[in-house]
Motif scaffolding. Structure first.
Motif, PDB file in Angstrom:
ATOM      1  N   CYS A  25       0.848  -1.193   0.000  1.00 59.28           N
ATOM      2  CA  CYS A  25       0.000   0.000   0.000  1.00 59.28           C
ATOM      3  C   CYS A  25       0.884   1.244   0.000  1.00 59.28           C
ATOM      4  O   CYS A  25       1.689   1.436   0.906  1.00 59.28           O
ATOM      5  CB  CYS A  25      -0.891  -0.008   1.239  1.00 59.28           C
ATOM      6  N   SER A  30      -5.076   1.696   3.330  1.00 53.63           N
ATOM      7  CA  SER A  30      -5.483   0.293   3.426  1.00 53.63           C
ATOM      8  C   SER A  30      -5.766  -0.113   4.870  1.00 53.63           C
ATOM      9  O   SER A  30      -5.056   0.282   5.798  1.00 53.63           O
ATOM     10  CB  SER A  30      -4.384  -0.610   2.861  1.00 53.63           C
ATOM     11  N   ASN A  32      -5.535  -3.178   5.555  1.00 49.02           N
ATOM     12  CA  ASN A  32      -4.746  -4.410   5.585  1.00 49.02           C
ATOM     13  C   ASN A  32      -3.250  -4.075   5.501  1.00 49.02           C
ATOM     14  O   ASN A  32      -2.509  -4.716   4.782  1.00 49.02           O
ATOM     15  CB  ASN A  32      -5.170  -5.308   4.408  1.00 49.02           C
ATOM     16  N   ASP A  37      -5.461  -2.945  -0.120  1.00 52.52           N
ATOM     17  CA  ASP A  37      -6.800  -3.526  -0.096  1.00 52.52           C
ATOM     18  C   ASP A  37      -7.738  -2.808  -1.069  1.00 52.52           C
ATOM     19  O   ASP A  37      -8.940  -2.979  -1.024  1.00 52.52           O
ATOM     20  CB  ASP A  37      -7.394  -3.532   1.319  1.00 52.52           C
TER      21      ASP A  37
END
Length: 79
Positions: A25, A30, A32, A37
């Protein structure tokens, strides 16, 4: 260019598998972290694809300001 969101001012220590492709990212949005994500949709940011060179733990950038994406280069210490 807009600044990315600083997800955290330290690296993410993650276990990677040799030969596997990951998507880091770069926008900081994100849920995640440190992986993408899709939260960058509608922004100018894109995930950074990389393939792990070996299996093991690495430090991926959490501040999103590294000069060596996706790897942490300690830039977070200056933010």
């Amino acid at each position: 260019m807009k600044e990315p969101v600083i997800a955290q001012k330290s690296s993410y220590q993650v276990e990677l598998e040799e030969g596997k492709t990951y998507y880091w990212c770069s926008c900081g949005r994100s849920k995640n972290q440190p992986f993408c994500d899709g939260s960058h949709e509608g922004t100018e940011f894109k995930p950074v694809a990389f393939t792990a060179e070996k299996t093991g733990t690495v430090g991926l950038c959490g501040c999103k300001h590294t000069a060596n994406p996706p790897y942490c280069d300690e830039t977070h210490r200056k933010l």
